[in-house]
Structure formats: C-alpha cells, structure tokens
Scaffold this active site. Structure first.
Site, short mmCIF file in Angstrom:
data_model
loop_
_atom_site.label_atom_id
_atom_site.label_comp_id
_atom_site.label_asym_id
_atom_site.label_seq_id
_atom_site.Cartn_x
_atom_site.Cartn_y
_atom_site.Cartn_z
N ARG A 35 -2.25 2.02 -11.88
CA ARG A 35 -3.30 1.64 -11.19
C ARG A 35 -2.73 1.31 -9.11
O ARG A 35 -2.49 2.55 -8.23
CB ARG A 35 -3.85 0.75 -11.37
CG ARG A 35 -5.41 0.64 -10.93
CD ARG A 35 -5.75 0.07 -9.69
NE ARG A 35 -5.24 -1.46 -9.82
CZ ARG A 35 -5.00 -2.07 -8.52
NH1 ARG A 35 -5.34 -2.05 -7.67
NH2 ARG A 35 -4.38 -3.38 -8.96
N ASP A 36 -2.19 0.26 -9.19
CA ASP A 36 -2.41 -0.30 -8.09
C ASP A 36 -1.11 0.86 -7.38
O ASP A 36 -1.40 1.44 -6.05
CB ASP A 36 -1.94 -1.42 -7.47
CG ASP A 36 -1.78 -2.12 -6.31
OD1 ASP A 36 -2.55 -1.55 -5.96
OD2 ASP A 36 -1.09 -3.77 -6.72
N HIS A 227 0.79 -11.60 -7.84
CA HIS A 227 0.83 -10.36 -7.95
C HIS A 227 1.17 -10.12 -6.47
O HIS A 227 1.18 -10.41 -5.01
CB HIS A 227 -0.68 -9.85 -8.01
CG HIS A 227 -0.70 -8.52 -7.22
ND1 HIS A 227 -1.15 -7.57 -7.99
CD2 HIS A 227 -0.82 -7.56 -6.40
CE1 HIS A 227 -1.45 -5.99 -7.63
NE2 HIS A 227 -1.07 -6.03 -6.54
N HIS A 229 3.37 -8.14 -2.92
CA HIS A 229 4.10 -6.80 -2.91
C HIS A 229 4.79 -7.22 -2.10
O HIS A 229 5.16 -8.49 -1.17
CB HIS A 229 2.61 -6.43 -2.33
CG HIS A 229 1.96 -5.73 -2.64
ND1 HIS A 229 1.32 -4.56 -2.76
CD2 HIS A 229 1.19 -6.37 -3.22
CE1 HIS A 229 0.19 -4.02 -3.62
NE2 HIS A 229 -0.64 -5.80 -3.53
N CYS A 260 -2.35 -0.59 -1.32
CA CYS A 260 -3.63 -0.80 -0.86
C CYS A 260 -4.71 0.38 0.16
O CYS A 260 -4.40 0.65 0.84
CB CYS A 260 -4.28 -2.04 -0.62
SG CYS A 260 -5.62 -2.16 -0.70
N ASN A 269 4.21 -2.89 -4.33
CA ASN A 269 4.25 -3.47 -5.41
C ASN A 269 5.63 -4.13 -5.68
O ASN A 269 7.07 -3.14 -5.78
CB ASN A 269 3.74 -3.65 -6.29
CG ASN A 269 2.24 -3.92 -6.32
OD1 ASN A 269 1.41 -2.58 -5.56
ND2 ASN A 269 1.55 -4.31 -6.73
P1 HMG Z 1 -21.29 0.97 -1.72
O1 HMG Z 1 -21.22 2.33 -1.33
O2 HMG Z 1 -21.15 -0.44 -1.41
O3 HMG Z 1 -21.23 0.76 -3.36
O4 HMG Z 1 -19.14 0.64 -2.49
P2 HMG Z 1 -22.91 1.60 -3.94
O5 HMG Z 1 -23.29 1.09 -4.79
O6 HMG Z 1 -24.15 1.99 -2.08
O7 HMG Z 1 -22.92 3.03 -3.97
C1 HMG Z 1 -22.56 3.91 -3.31
C2 HMG Z 1 -22.28 5.60 -4.40
O8 HMG Z 1 -20.76 5.05 -5.14
C3 HMG Z 1 -23.40 5.82 -5.65
O9 HMG Z 1 -22.62 7.04 -5.65
C4 HMG Z 1 -22.63 4.63 -6.71
O10 HMG Z 1 -23.22 5.73 -7.24
C5 HMG Z 1 -21.26 5.54 -6.77
P3 HMG Z 1 -23.89 8.52 -4.71
O11 HMG Z 1 -25.14 8.42 -5.09
O12 HMG Z 1 -23.67 8.11 -2.89
O13 HMG Z 1 -23.34 9.86 -5.18
N1 HMG Z 1 -20.87 4.24 -7.48
C6 HMG Z 1 -19.64 3.98 -7.89
N2 HMG Z 1 -19.01 5.43 -8.67
C7 HMG Z 1 -17.76 5.51 -9.18
N3 HMG Z 1 -17.78 3.91 -10.20
C8 HMG Z 1 -18.58 3.27 -10.03
C9 HMG Z 1 -19.36 2.63 -8.57
N4 HMG Z 1 -20.15 2.07 -7.72
C10 HMG Z 1 -21.19 2.49 -6.80
N5 HMG Z 1 -18.14 1.90 -9.72
C11 HMG Z 1 -17.75 0.31 -3.64
C12 HMG Z 1 -19.14 -0.35 -3.07
C13 HMG Z 1 -17.25 -1.48 -5.25
C14 HMG Z 1 -18.69 0.75 -5.47
C15 HMG Z 1 -16.79 1.25 -3.62
O14 HMG Z 1 -16.47 0.20 -2.52
C16 HMG Z 1 -15.49 1.21 -4.36
O15 HMG Z 1 -15.34 1.89 -5.38
N6 HMG Z 1 -14.10 0.14 -3.71
C17 HMG Z 1 -13.01 0.09 -4.46
C18 HMG Z 1 -11.88 -0.12 -3.29
C19 HMG Z 1 -10.71 0.35 -4.69
O16 HMG Z 1 -11.03 0.14 -5.60
N7 HMG Z 1 -9.99 -0.40 -3.72
C20 HMG Z 1 -8.20 -0.66 -3.86
C21 HMG Z 1 -8.31 -1.64 -4.82
S1 HMG Z 1 -7.62 -3.95 -4.93
C22 HMG Z 1 -6.23 -3.27 -4.35
O17 HMG Z 1 -5.87 -2.98 -4.70
C23 HMG Z 1 -6.08 -4.63 -4.31
C24 HMG Z 1 -5.51 -5.74 -5.80
O18 HMG Z 1 -4.69 -4.75 -5.74
C25 HMG Z 1 -4.99 -7.08 -5.86
C26 HMG Z 1 -4.02 -7.22 -4.21
O19 HMG Z 1 -3.48 -6.42 -4.04
O20 HMG Z 1 -4.38 -7.93 -3.90
C27 HMG Z 1 -6.27 -5.95 -7.02
MG MG Z 2 -2.14 -5.02 -5.52
#
Ligand code: HMG
Ligand code: MG
Length: 318
Positions: A35-36, A227, A229, A260, A269
């Site tokens: 995933r990450d 966690h 990196h 990320c 990571n």
């Molecule tokens: P948004 O645009 O504000 O959401 O995104 P919305 O509710 O307005 O929806 C917009 C569109 O997205 C709609 O579709 C929804 O249906 C769809 P449209 O009508 O435009 O066709 N939608 C979804 N589709 C699939 N699955 C869903 C979903 N939710 C809404 N769950 C949202 C808000 C949170 C969805 C967006 O910002 C997002 O998906 N962000 C994810 C970012 C991400 O994955 N980042 C990487 C992970 S975090 C990380 O790596 C850090 C970590 O490792 C820890 C660390 O290292 O610190 C965890």
């Molecule tokens: Mg991470």
C-alpha cells in the site's frame, strides 16, 4: 526492552513464532509495502505483481499486511484495483489483511472485499490533512465517526494513522501537543492502535524520544505503533529509541518501497528487512523468516526495475 548485552549477533531462529509471543519480546510488524510502498509508483503496477508480492510477504511469516486502499481512484490511481487484489490473494490463516479507508464509502468497499481490518488516516497538521484528504483535522474525525461506529457493529477492528508527527511539508514543525490531541480524538472513536507517521522522514531519535516521553504519559505504549520513512536515513535509530520507550509495534515496507503522493520528499519507508535484522539481533521475536522476506523484496524491486532500498537485502544478496 530485554537486555541487548547477551543478544545473538544474527539472532534469527525460525522457531520464533507468533504463538509463543511474549508481550515484552514480541514485536508486531505491519507490512505496508503493498500500500504505502506502491501507492506512489507512477506507472500502474500490474495486478499480478501486487498479488505475488502480498503472497510472498505472507509466506515469509508476516502476520499483518496492508494490502491496499479504498480511496478515490482519482486521488490515488495506483490503488484503484484494491478490490481485485483482495479477491486474488491467497489468504493465509492467522494473517490480518488490512486496507486504508478514508470515509464510509471506502469502508463499505473494504467490507465488500472482505478485509480483516481497516485503517483511517488523520494528520497532526492542518496543511497535510487538507492536501491528503481534502478536509480539516476536525472534519476528518467527523468523517471517521460513522465509519468507526459501523466497523464496531461489524466487528472489524479499526487502526488509525497520524501523519506528520514531527513536521509537515506544508506547515513546517508540528508540536507535540497537536500529536497528542489527534491521537486522543482517534482513540475516543474506538481505534485500537495509533500508528504515528513521520511522513517525510525528517525526525531523529532525539525527536522520537521527546515525543514518546510525553505521549506515553497519556497513552499506553501498547496502543501505539511507529511508522518511519527513511528519507534522511534515521529509520532504525528512531526504531531503537521507540523500543526503549516501550513500543512493540512498527510499520515497515519491504525493499523500502514507498512514499506518499501528497508529501513531497516522503521517499521510502523504513525497509522491513532492515527492521527485522535489528529486532532479531536484539533477541526480539517477529515470526518472520528474513531470507524469504528479502527474496520477496528483491522480486518486487526487479519487477519495478530498480534496486531494493534495503541495506540488509543488498548485503545478503551480494
Ligand atoms: P473529495 O474529493 O473531497 O471527496 O476527496 P468527495 O466526498 O467530494 O467525493 C469526490 C469523488 O470521489 C466522488 O466521485 C466520490 O464518489 C469519490 P465522483 O462523484 O466525482 O465520481 N469518492 C470515493 N471513491 C472511491 N473510494 C472512496 C471515495 N470517497 C469519495 N473512499 C477523499 C476526499 C478522502 C475521498 C480523497 O481525498 C482521497 O481519496 N484521498 C486519499 C489520499 C491518499 O490515499 N493518500 C495516501 C495515503 S495517506 C499516507 O500515505 C500516509 C500514511 O502512510 C502515514 C504516514 O506516512 O504518515 C498513512
Ligand atoms: Mg507512510
């Protein structure tokens, strides 16, 4: 932590299995490479490569594998096939396969895919929260609330991430009180463990010691995971400082895959192979076969046409 004085130099023993786990000498590792690690890849990684990676990871003895994300495919296209990944992996008994879920929509999709556990992800900084999930920290907590309630009804455990525990690529330095506050809000939702992310890999062992010194006054070490990196090469030193503070759960990514998409500079990571090498040398048990793990890391690195970022894997392969 057990004394490191009499620790075997290359302490891996294949009989070290999770069932004999002692809370003081057993370390939980959450493998986040699929995933990450992969979420940041520019070219779409073929489904079969993801499935092979996850199956190789479970074959190495890992018991906690984050296998994908149910997030918006517009935001993170690389994770768009997570439902297929969950369908095709060979589920091993005793292995928890988890996924990231940012909201109820993601939770429903994850449940449909028969995940064993979900993870919500918040940030200790406002800037990263906005860029990563398009809402404030307070709004993210409100989004997670119905998700956590539903997961509790379904009996699905919820883990939580707190990103940017030391610094944020948008807001700069993050205060310890912001981290404590975010953790407390997530625990109040019913999350069973908080994974503290140094998302851009800038923290040192001194920062980790300072943070955990304060945090563990409010939260039990058994509810925390780290966690790291390895952007600035501080991952293992940070792990050692965390072990000394009583932490026994760490996230890591095979071959040091990772980053990320919403945090420039969040390179790899900490490599799981390097983490396991350190832990086994200290007489700590993980249940992981380092040779099989390194093999899994070399295979995914080859399929991505790059060198593994694990020093241990490279040294053993030389
Ligand atoms: P948004 O645009 O504000 O959401 O995104 P919305 O509710 O307005 O929806 C917009 C569109 O997205 C709609 O579709 C929804 O249906 C769809 P449209 O009508 O435009 O066709 N939608 C979804 N589709 C699939 N699955 C869903 C979903 N939710 C809404 N769950 C949202 C808000 C949170 C969805 C967006 O910002 C997002 O998906 N962000 C994810 C970012 C991400 O994955 N980042 C990487 C992970 S975090 C990380 O790596 C850090 C970590 O490792 C820890 C660390 O290292 O610190 C965890
Ligand atoms: Mg991470």
């Amino acid at each position: 932590m057990p004394s490191l004085k009499n620790a075997p130099l290359h302490g891996y023993d294949s009989t070290m299995i999770e069932s004999t786990a002692n809370p003081d000498t057993h370390v939980k590792i959450v493998e986040v490479g699929a995933r990450d690690g992969l979420q940041n890849e520019k070219a779409i990684v073929p489904l079969q490569h993801k499935v092979q990676l996850i199956d190789a990871l479970s074959g190495s003895g890992l018991k906690h594998i984050e296998a994908g994300s149910f997030v918006s495919p517009k935001w993170v296209p690389q994770m768009a096939d997570s439902d297929e990944v969950f369908k095709q992996i060979a589920r091993r008994e005793g292995v928890t396969y988890s996924a990231l879920t940012p909201n109820l929509k993601g939770y429903e999709a994850a449940k449909q895919a028969n995940v064993n556990e979900v993870a919500v992800f918040a940030s200790a900084s406002e800037g990263f929260s906005q860029k990563n999930i398009n809402c404030s920290i307070a709004e993210s907590i409100e989004r997670f609330r119905p998700l956590c309630d539903e997961a509790a009804n379904d009996g699905i455990p919820v883990r939580a991430y707190v990103s940017c525990i030391f610094a944020c690529p948008y807001d700069g330095k993050v205060s310890i009180s912001q981290v404590v506050d975010t953790c407390e809000r997530l625990l109040a939702l019913g999350c069973y463990e908080i994974s503290l992310g140094d998302t851009i890999g800038v923290g040192t062992a001194f920062d980790t010691k300072r943070l955990l010194n304060t945090l563990t006054r409010a939260i039990k070490p058994s509810q925390l995971a780290m966690h790291f990196h390895n952007t600035y090469g501080q991952g293992l030193a940070n792990v050692y400082a965390s072990l000394e503070a009583g932490i026994r759960a760490f996230d890591a990514s095979v071959a040091g895959l990772g980053g990320c998409p919403y945090a420039k500079g969040a390179s790899g990571n900490l490599a799981t192979e390097d983490l396991v090498y350190l832990l086994h040398a200290g007489g700590l048990h993980t249940g992981i076969d380092l040779d099989l793990l390194a093999k899994a890391g070399l295979a995914i690195s080859a399929s991505l046409s790059r060198q593994s970022q694990s020093s241990v894997a490279l040294a053993r392969d030389a």
